[in-house]
Enzyme design. Structure first.
Site, PDB file in Angstrom:
ATOM      1  N   ASP A 146       0.955  -1.231  -0.008  1.00  0.00           N
ATOM      2  CA  ASP A 146       0.007   0.093   0.078  1.00  0.00           C
ATOM      3  C   ASP A 146       0.968   1.269   0.154  1.00  0.00           C
ATOM      4  OD1 ASP A 146      -2.511   1.513   0.135  1.00  0.00           O
ATOM      5  OD2 ASP A 146      -1.949   1.937   2.419  1.00  0.00           O
ATOM      6  N   GLY A 188      -2.860   9.207  -3.920  1.00  0.00           N
ATOM      7  CA  GLY A 188      -4.319   9.439  -4.280  1.00  0.00           C
ATOM      8  C   GLY A 188      -4.077  11.006  -5.162  1.00  0.00           C
ATOM      9  N   CYS A 244      -4.669  -1.305  -1.876  1.00  0.00           N
ATOM     10  CA  CYS A 244      -4.611   0.133  -2.181  1.00  0.00           C
ATOM     11  C   CYS A 244      -5.643   0.369  -3.309  1.00  0.00           C
ATOM     12  CB  CYS A 244      -3.253   0.897  -2.446  1.00  0.00           C
ATOM     13  SG  CYS A 244      -3.275   2.514  -2.948  1.00  0.00           S
ATOM     14  N   ASN A 245      -6.782   1.182  -3.006  1.00  0.00           N
ATOM     15  CA  ASN A 245      -7.618   1.216  -4.361  1.00  0.00           C
ATOM     16  C   ASN A 245      -7.074   2.145  -5.244  1.00  0.00           C
ATOM     17  OD1 ASN A 245     -10.680   0.635  -2.686  1.00  0.00           O
ATOM     18  ND2 ASN A 245      -9.340   1.089  -1.437  1.00  0.00           N
ATOM     19  N   CYS A 285     -10.784   3.651   0.176  1.00  0.00           N
ATOM     20  CA  CYS A 285      -9.576   3.774   0.328  1.00  0.00           C
ATOM     21  C   CYS A 285      -9.047   3.086   1.296  1.00  0.00           C
ATOM     22  CB  CYS A 285      -9.020   5.452   0.440  1.00  0.00           C
ATOM     23  SG  CYS A 285      -7.237   5.634   1.061  1.00  0.00           S
TER      24      CYS A 285
HETATM   25  N1  DGL Z   1      -4.546   3.715   0.697  1.00  0.00           N
HETATM   26  C1  DGL Z   1      -4.750   4.116  -0.570  1.00  0.00           C
HETATM   27  C2  DGL Z   1      -6.123   3.663  -1.045  1.00  0.00           C
HETATM   28  O1  DGL Z   1      -6.535   2.616  -0.826  1.00  0.00           O
HETATM   29  C3  DGL Z   1      -4.390   5.419  -1.139  1.00  0.00           C
HETATM   30  C4  DGL Z   1      -3.898   6.407   0.023  1.00  0.00           C
HETATM   31  C5  DGL Z   1      -2.945   7.528  -0.809  1.00  0.00           C
HETATM   32  O2  DGL Z   1      -1.734   7.274  -0.734  1.00  0.00           O
HETATM   33  O3  DGL Z   1      -3.487   8.440  -1.322  1.00  0.00           O
HETATM   34  O4  DGL Z   1      -6.544   4.312  -2.035  1.00  0.00           O
END
Ligand code: DGL
Length: 264
Positions: free
Chosen positions: A9, A42, A72-73, A182
């Site tokens: 992630d 993001g 991580c989405n 997220c």
């Molecule tokens: N944890 C990540 C997600 O699921 C992204 C967080 C990031 O780094 O902006 O989207």
């Protein structure tokens, strides 16, 4: 196969997925990579996200991982097809749980809190098109939230103010589901529960990712058949403090190592 599952992630967020993996697959060895030095993903463009994902995948492959969970989405929605075509190892990704929310909503309005990278991706657009026909989807970018979570700054009053601002349009539109799009946001559930009306259900995709991982392990015949409890190895390229706090509270049988840099 006793080789580890790799999980990565942009930082500590993916530990919310890791918890579900460990619950469902306690005998698997796992390597978790937190790319906190490059968080947040993001706000980055798709090319930058793909490049960071490839660097993470290379690191995990060098450690001998047999399957990789993109926890991580933002990384999944922007990079998973490129990863699948570049490497032969199987990948499991995470996407916002629009489907169960769209199927369960009674008010015909659901909220999705996610990063700009996820909400502007083609993969997300496809999912929201297929489930959003009879349902209003209130999408909100959680800009700035990941920074508080990465810093472990959960009691900062400005975090609550920011979150209230993001949730307000959802309350205004009478959503009865809030989808956490997220993997960092499950850390905000205590605050969200305070802010949201009682009838609003908060959902994330962690358990679904663990179930899909189990399916892929079986299908590829690469599950660990040992009955010993698996080991978890954490790597972070930033300060290990916040990760160490989370790890200490939620996992057993682990080691944690801070690494300076790694390249693909
Ligand atoms: N944890 C990540 C997600 O699921 C992204 C967080 C990031 O780094 O902006 O989207």
């Amino acid at each position: 196969m006793k080789e580890p599952i790799g999980v990565f992630d942009s930082g500590i967020g993916g530990t919310s997925i890791l918890k579900e993996l460990v619950k469902l697959l306690p005998n698997e060895n796992i390597i978790y990579l937190a790319d906190s030095a490059n968080a947040p993903y993001g706000q980055k463009n798709p090319e930058q996200i793909v490049a960071l994902c490839k660097k993470n995948v290379s690191f995990l492959l060098k450690k001998g991982c047999k399957l990789i969970v993109v926890a991580c989405n933002t990384a999944t929605t922007n990079a998973i097809s490129e990863l699948r075509s570049s490497y032969s190892v199987p990948f499991v990704g995470i996407e916002p749980a629009i489907k169960p929310a769209a199927l369960g909503t009674k008010t015909k309005a659901i909220g999705i809190l996610a990063t700009k990278g996820t909400l502007s991706s083609a993969l997300f657009a496809k999912a929201s098109d297929s489930y959003g026909q009879n349902t209003e989807i209130i999408e909100v970018i959680g800009k700035g939230l990941v920074e508080y979570i990465e810093a472990g700054d959960f009691d900062n009053p400005n975090l609550e103010i920011l979150l209230k601002k993001y949730i307000q349009p959802m309350i205004h539109n009478h959503v009865d589901y809030l989808v956490l799009g997220c993997s960092h946001y499950p850390f905000l559930v205590p605050l969200l529960t305070k802010i949201l009306p009682q009838n609003v259900k908060i959902i994330d995709s962690g358990a679904a990712v663990a179930r899909q991982t189990r399916v892929v392990l079986k299908k590829k015949c690469i599950a660990n058949t040992s009955n010993k409890v698996g080991e978890i190895m954490f790597y972070t390229n930033s300060k290990a403090n916040t990760l160490a706090e989370i790890v200490k509270n939620h996992f057993k049988n682990y080691k944690i190592e801070a690494i300076k840099t790694y390249t693909s």
